[in-house]
Scaffold this active site. Structure first.
Site, PDB file in Angstrom:
ATOM      1  N   SER A  66      -4.339   1.596  -4.756  1.00 13.01           N
ATOM      2  CA  SER A  66      -3.122   2.418  -4.827  1.00 13.01           C
ATOM      3  C   SER A  66      -1.860   1.557  -4.738  1.00 13.01           C
ATOM      4  O   SER A  66      -0.921   1.762  -5.510  1.00 13.01           O
ATOM      5  CB  SER A  66      -3.121   3.539  -3.784  1.00 13.01           C
ATOM      6  OG  SER A  66      -3.376   3.044  -2.518  1.00 13.01           O
ATOM      7  N   GLU A  94       3.920   5.838  -0.736  1.00 15.90           N
ATOM      8  CA  GLU A  94       2.668   6.112  -0.025  1.00 15.90           C
ATOM      9  C   GLU A  94       2.931   7.046   1.168  1.00 15.90           C
ATOM     10  O   GLU A  94       2.209   8.009   1.395  1.00 15.90           O
ATOM     11  CB  GLU A  94       2.091   4.771   0.471  1.00 15.90           C
ATOM     12  CG  GLU A  94       0.663   4.783   0.864  1.00 15.90           C
ATOM     13  CD  GLU A  94      -0.304   4.892  -0.318  1.00 15.90           C
ATOM     14  OE1 GLU A  94      -1.212   5.714  -0.214  1.00 15.90           O
ATOM     15  OE2 GLU A  94      -0.149   4.176  -1.317  1.00 15.90           O
ATOM     16  N   ASP A  96      -0.190  -3.922   2.172  1.00 14.15           N
ATOM     17  CA  ASP A  96      -0.831  -3.932   0.854  1.00 14.15           C
ATOM     18  C   ASP A  96       0.188  -4.155  -0.257  1.00 14.15           C
ATOM     19  O   ASP A  96      -0.005  -4.983  -1.152  1.00 14.15           O
ATOM     20  CB  ASP A  96      -1.555  -2.603   0.605  1.00 14.15           C
ATOM     21  CG  ASP A  96      -2.568  -2.294   1.687  1.00 14.15           C
ATOM     22  OD1 ASP A  96      -2.859  -3.188   2.501  1.00 14.15           O
ATOM     23  OD2 ASP A  96      -3.059  -1.155   1.721  1.00 14.15           O
ATOM     24  N   TYR A 144      -6.921   7.672   9.142  1.00 11.65           N
ATOM     25  CA  TYR A 144      -5.861   6.662   9.181  1.00 11.65           C
ATOM     26  C   TYR A 144      -4.637   7.236   9.889  1.00 11.65           C
ATOM     27  O   TYR A 144      -4.083   6.622  10.813  1.00 11.65           O
ATOM     28  CB  TYR A 144      -5.512   6.245   7.743  1.00 11.65           C
ATOM     29  CG  TYR A 144      -4.575   5.074   7.665  1.00 11.65           C
ATOM     30  CD1 TYR A 144      -5.059   3.787   7.497  1.00 11.65           C
ATOM     31  CD2 TYR A 144      -3.199   5.243   7.779  1.00 11.65           C
ATOM     32  CE1 TYR A 144      -4.199   2.701   7.436  1.00 11.65           C
ATOM     33  CE2 TYR A 144      -2.335   4.171   7.730  1.00 11.65           C
ATOM     34  CZ  TYR A 144      -2.838   2.907   7.551  1.00 11.65           C
ATOM     35  OH  TYR A 144      -1.982   1.843   7.507  1.00 11.65           O
TER      36      TYR A 144
END
Ligand code: GLA
Length: 389
Positions: free
Chosen positions: A127, A159, A171, A221
């Protein structure tokens, strides 16, 4: 699939050749897991797998999304803002385009074809790859000139706000700023970073995909994110800190009684000790002390398993095998966990043997095979300079 085949696909879908091809890698994290959103230091690197975007402008005032990985296609009229639709893959690029237009930048219609060879939902940042890729492409196409750090921050915002996962910056930063044969030591609080040559001698970096889909990854998460917030709140009664990672191990020992909840205590212990391990790992890598680096990888895994509880029997089985394999220096899960991938440092000339043995061991314990491959450390997002007619 090579780029010629991608160009053919683009032509058959849109009736013309693409004007540009961009590529953005995925990433692995060498150490420093689940601490980016706690203001810690992490050590990811970009890998050679990733996502391609073939793109041309169109005059139809349409954003036309298509992918070689998913059957769903979508057309959107150009608008001042866009909203998420269900769980479709194109929400990731759409979220980025939404950010860019909300910033007041003007764009035209686009024909976009995506293709990725990163396993989806396997902890290799598919992603982040598609987010940073889209931001980079639009930045180039419309002369917006968004620097790498800003692209990463934009991806994180998408995100967090558009997709709804409270992920940290690691990321997006890794795939935007990656450098061939280097790890990035990133301070997630200040965004200061340093490239550290990833010199592993006669070893290779193996990626082992457990092939366990990360079900519940997003909700778990967010749960871990919330638990860290609660642990921090308790510690703040006596400590003047902004993040859990502002606390060293000694200070934590002296104040952990404030937490008064065994689960939150374990979460904080992982975060604070993992941040400490990253410092040690940096020193080990700089001193070319791979044996110590490997031990820190195993210690990191143990902490993620026992204290942060984000591993699972599949990833534990992989690491358990690695510990028994003489020519493996270290191994750990990488990324969010709950399935996905592990990484291991293995002697180059033993890689095939390692692969076949771990395959057999894993299949016997888990009932299906993992995928094992050797990875290169590559550069971050960029345009492919390819002549095409
Ligand atoms: C996911 C998130 C990252 C990071 C890792 C765990 O990959 O996107 O921000 O928190 O999990 O280290």
């Amino acid at each position: 699939m090579n780029t010629d085949a991608m160009i053919k696909e683009f032509s058959s879908q849109f009736g013309k050749t693409p004007d540009h091809i961009f590529f953005c890698p995925g990433r692995v994290n060498l150490i420093g897991e689940h601490i980016d959103y706690n203001g810690g230091k992490v050590m990811p690197c970009a890998i050679s797998l990733g996502t391609w975007l073939l793109v041309s402008k169109n005059n139809n005032k349409l954003l036309r999304f298509s992918s070689l990985n998913f059957p769903e296609k979508a057309d959107f009229h150009l608008q001042d803002s866009y909203s998420k639709t269900g769980k479709d893959w194109f929400n990731y690029p759409l979220g980025v385009i939404n950010e860019i237009v909300q910033e007041g930048d003007h764009i035209s219609g686009l024909d976009l074809l995506f293709y990725g060879n990163l396993p989806i939902g396997a902890g290799l940042s598919s992603s982040a790859s598609i987010e940073v890729l889209t931001g980079f492409a639009l930045s180039k196409l419309f002369g917006i000139n968004i620097p790498g750090k800003e692209l990463a921050l934009m991806g994180k915002k998408v995100e967090n706000k558009f997709i709804g996962v409270n992920s940290g910056i690691m990321d997006q930063f890794a795939v935007a700023m990656g450098k061939k044969n280097n790890a990035i030591l990133l301070d997630c609080d200040t965004l200061e970073y340093e490239y550290i040559p990833f010199e592993i001698g006669d070893n290779i970096l193996a990626i082992i995909n457990s092939n366990k889909q990360r079900t519940l990854a997003d909700s778990k998460y967010n749960e871990r994110f919330a638990e860290c917030g609660k642990a921090l709140k308790a510690l703040k009664k006596d400590l003047d800190v902004t993040h859990l990672c502002d606390i060293d191990l000694k200070t934590f020992e002296d104040h952990r009684h404030l937490i008064n909840d065994p689960v939150l205590d374990k979460r904080a212990l992982h975060v604070i000790s993992e941040n400490f391990r990253v410092g040690e790992a940096k020193d080990a890598l700089k001193a070319n002390d791979l044996a110590t680096f490997g031990k820190l990888m195993y210690a990191s895994h143990q902490s993620l398993k026992d204290w942060y509880e984000v591993s699972g029997k599949e990833l534990d089985t992989i690491v358990e095998f690695c510990k028994t394999y003489e020519d493996c220096i270290g191994a750990r899960m990488t990324g969010a966990g709950f399935g996905g991938c592990a990484i291991a440092l293995v002697k180059k000339n033993k890689f095939e043997d390692f692969s076949s043995k771990i395959n057999a061991y894993y299949e016997e314990k888990i009932g299906y095979k993992p995928d094992v491959f050797a990875s290169e450390i590559g550069d971050g997002v960029g345009e492919l300079k390819k002549e095409f007619s």
